[in-house]
Design a protein around this motif. Structure first.
Motif, mmCIF file in Angstrom:
data_model
loop_
_atom_site.group_PDB
_atom_site.id
_atom_site.type_symbol
_atom_site.label_atom_id
_atom_site.label_comp_id
_atom_site.label_asym_id
_atom_site.label_seq_id
_atom_site.Cartn_x
_atom_site.Cartn_y
_atom_site.Cartn_z
ATOM 1 N N LEU A 31 0.830 -1.200 0.000
ATOM 2 C CA LEU A 31 0.000 0.000 0.000
ATOM 3 C C LEU A 31 0.864 1.251 0.000
ATOM 4 N N GLY A 32 2.124 1.088 0.369
ATOM 5 C CA GLY A 32 3.083 2.179 0.356
ATOM 6 C C GLY A 32 4.453 1.654 0.709
ATOM 7 N N THR A 33 5.482 2.276 0.143
ATOM 8 C CA THR A 33 6.858 1.910 0.450
ATOM 9 C C THR A 33 7.705 3.165 0.549
ATOM 10 N N LEU A 34 8.768 3.071 1.309
ATOM 11 C CA LEU A 34 9.789 4.119 1.399
ATOM 12 C C LEU A 34 11.141 3.432 1.514
ATOM 13 N N GLY A 35 12.175 4.076 0.993
ATOM 14 C CA GLY A 35 13.516 3.533 1.108
ATOM 15 C C GLY A 35 13.753 2.416 0.124
ATOM 16 N N GLY A 36 14.644 1.545 0.493
ATOM 17 C CA GLY A 36 15.033 0.473 -0.410
ATOM 18 C C GLY A 36 16.063 0.989 -1.396
ATOM 19 N N GLY A 37 15.964 0.583 -2.635
ATOM 20 C CA GLY A 37 16.900 1.004 -3.666
ATOM 21 C C GLY A 37 17.121 -0.109 -4.658
ATOM 22 N N LYS A 38 18.161 0.025 -5.480
ATOM 23 C CA LYS A 38 18.384 -0.960 -6.537
ATOM 24 C C LYS A 38 18.691 -2.348 -5.987
ATOM 25 N N ASP A 39 19.269 -2.418 -4.805
ATOM 26 C CA ASP A 39 19.576 -3.710 -4.193
ATOM 27 C C ASP A 39 18.504 -4.184 -3.222
ATOM 28 N N LEU A 40 17.482 -3.368 -3.013
ATOM 29 C CA LEU A 40 16.408 -3.719 -2.087
ATOM 30 C C LEU A 40 15.088 -3.173 -2.627
ATOM 31 N N ASP A 41 14.454 -3.954 -3.488
ATOM 32 C CA ASP A 41 13.157 -3.573 -4.063
ATOM 33 C C ASP A 41 12.082 -3.890 -3.032
ATOM 34 N N MET A 42 11.548 -2.855 -2.397
ATOM 35 C CA MET A 42 10.603 -3.045 -1.302
ATOM 36 C C MET A 42 9.308 -3.713 -1.754
ATOM 37 N N SER A 43 8.870 -3.475 -2.974
ATOM 38 C CA SER A 43 7.638 -4.117 -3.459
ATOM 39 C C SER A 43 7.840 -5.621 -3.619
ATOM 40 N N VAL A 44 8.974 -6.025 -4.159
ATOM 41 C CA VAL A 44 9.277 -7.453 -4.307
ATOM 42 C C VAL A 44 9.417 -8.101 -2.932
ATOM 43 N N ALA A 45 10.133 -7.426 -2.028
ATOM 44 C CA ALA A 45 10.326 -7.960 -0.675
ATOM 45 C C ALA A 45 8.991 -8.074 0.058
ATOM 46 N N ALA A 46 8.118 -7.085 -0.119
ATOM 47 C CA ALA A 46 6.804 -7.109 0.538
ATOM 48 C C ALA A 46 5.992 -8.299 0.056
ATOM 49 N N ALA A 47 5.976 -8.524 -1.252
ATOM 50 C CA ALA A 47 5.224 -9.656 -1.804
ATOM 51 C C ALA A 47 5.797 -10.979 -1.305
ATOM 52 N N GLY A 48 7.108 -11.089 -1.244
ATOM 53 C CA GLY A 48 7.738 -12.319 -0.759
ATOM 54 C C GLY A 48 7.429 -12.599 0.695
ATOM 55 N N ASN A 49 7.385 -11.561 1.504
ATOM 56 C CA ASN A 49 7.084 -11.759 2.915
ATOM 57 C C ASN A 49 5.619 -12.102 3.152
ATOM 58 N N THR A 50 4.767 -11.793 2.198
ATOM 59 C CA THR A 50 3.380 -12.245 2.263
ATOM 60 C C THR A 50 3.338 -13.766 2.283
ATOM 61 N N ASP A 51 4.188 -14.391 1.463
ATOM 62 C CA ASP A 51 4.255 -15.856 1.444
ATOM 63 C C ASP A 51 4.736 -16.410 2.782
ATOM 64 N N VAL A 52 5.669 -15.709 3.430
ATOM 65 C CA VAL A 52 6.166 -16.137 4.739
ATOM 66 C C VAL A 52 5.025 -16.128 5.758
ATOM 67 N N ILE A 53 4.246 -15.065 5.757
ATOM 68 C CA ILE A 53 3.131 -14.959 6.704
ATOM 69 C C ILE A 53 2.104 -16.055 6.452
ATOM 70 N N ARG A 54 1.737 -16.239 5.201
ATOM 71 C CA ARG A 54 0.751 -17.279 4.875
ATOM 72 C C ARG A 54 1.234 -18.655 5.325
ATOM 73 N N ALA A 55 2.514 -18.952 5.095
ATOM 74 C CA ALA A 55 3.065 -20.253 5.498
ATOM 75 C C ALA A 55 3.025 -20.414 7.016
ATOM 76 N N LYS A 56 3.352 -19.368 7.749
ATOM 77 C CA LYS A 56 3.350 -19.463 9.212
ATOM 78 C C LYS A 56 1.936 -19.625 9.756
ATOM 79 N N VAL A 57 0.985 -18.900 9.183
ATOM 80 C CA VAL A 57 -0.414 -19.032 9.612
ATOM 81 C C VAL A 57 -0.907 -20.458 9.352
ATOM 82 N N ARG A 58 -0.586 -20.996 8.163
ATOM 83 C CA ARG A 58 -0.978 -22.371 7.823
ATOM 84 C C ARG A 58 -0.359 -23.363 8.802
ATOM 85 N N THR A 59 0.905 -23.184 9.121
ATOM 86 C CA THR A 59 1.589 -24.079 10.050
ATOM 87 C C THR A 59 0.960 -24.030 11.434
ATOM 88 N N MET A 60 0.641 -22.830 11.894
ATOM 89 C CA MET A 60 -0.001 -22.697 13.198
ATOM 90 C C MET A 60 -1.356 -23.404 13.210
#
Length: 123
Positions: A31-60
């Motif tokens: 919904l919004g990002t700040l910072g990051g840069g060429k070596d840290l694409d915050m949109s890509v990282a945000a989408a990837g961490n969505t998978d982490v959350i979903r996996a942890k919720v499923r495991t719980m």
């Protein structure tokens, strides 16, 4: 009460902060990002961490753990990646994501500041 932009600016003010995002983990969209840069694409990282959350919720669920995730910490050699699931005022389904420079941050203080940012965020 703080809006998304103000909350992200406050997250970037955390000592050692390299990037911040507010993310909808239902869709994986930032919904919004700040910072990051060429070596840290915050949109890509945000989408990837969505998978982490979903996996942890499923495991719980599979383990029968009836509790809520406060935050998730991923420790790299030089960075902390901190994911804070929001529970206050319309924040359900959202998380704050902050990347910290490990050498220049205080993890306990960062967690404390993210809790405060969450409490002030108005969606």
């Amino acid at each position: 009460m703080a809006n998304v932009e103000t909350s992200l600016k406050e997250a970037m003010a955390i000592g050692g902060s390299l990037g911040a995002a507010l993310v909808d983990y239902g869709s994986g969209m930032a919904l919004g990002t700040l910072g990051g840069g060429k070596d840290l694409d915050m949109s890509v990282a945000a989408a990837g961490n969505t998978d982490v959350i979903r996996a942890k919720v499923r495991t719980m669920e599979m383990l029968g753990i009836a509790d809520e995730i406060e935050d998730i910490l991923i420790t790299l050699g030089s960075q902390y990646h901190l994911v804070r699931l929001l529970k206050s005022r319309g924040g359900a389904g959202l998380f704050l994501y902050v990347v910290l420079d490990k050498a220049n941050s205080n993890l306990a203080m960062a967690r404390h500041q993210l809790r405060r940012i969450e409490s002030e965020l108005e969606m």
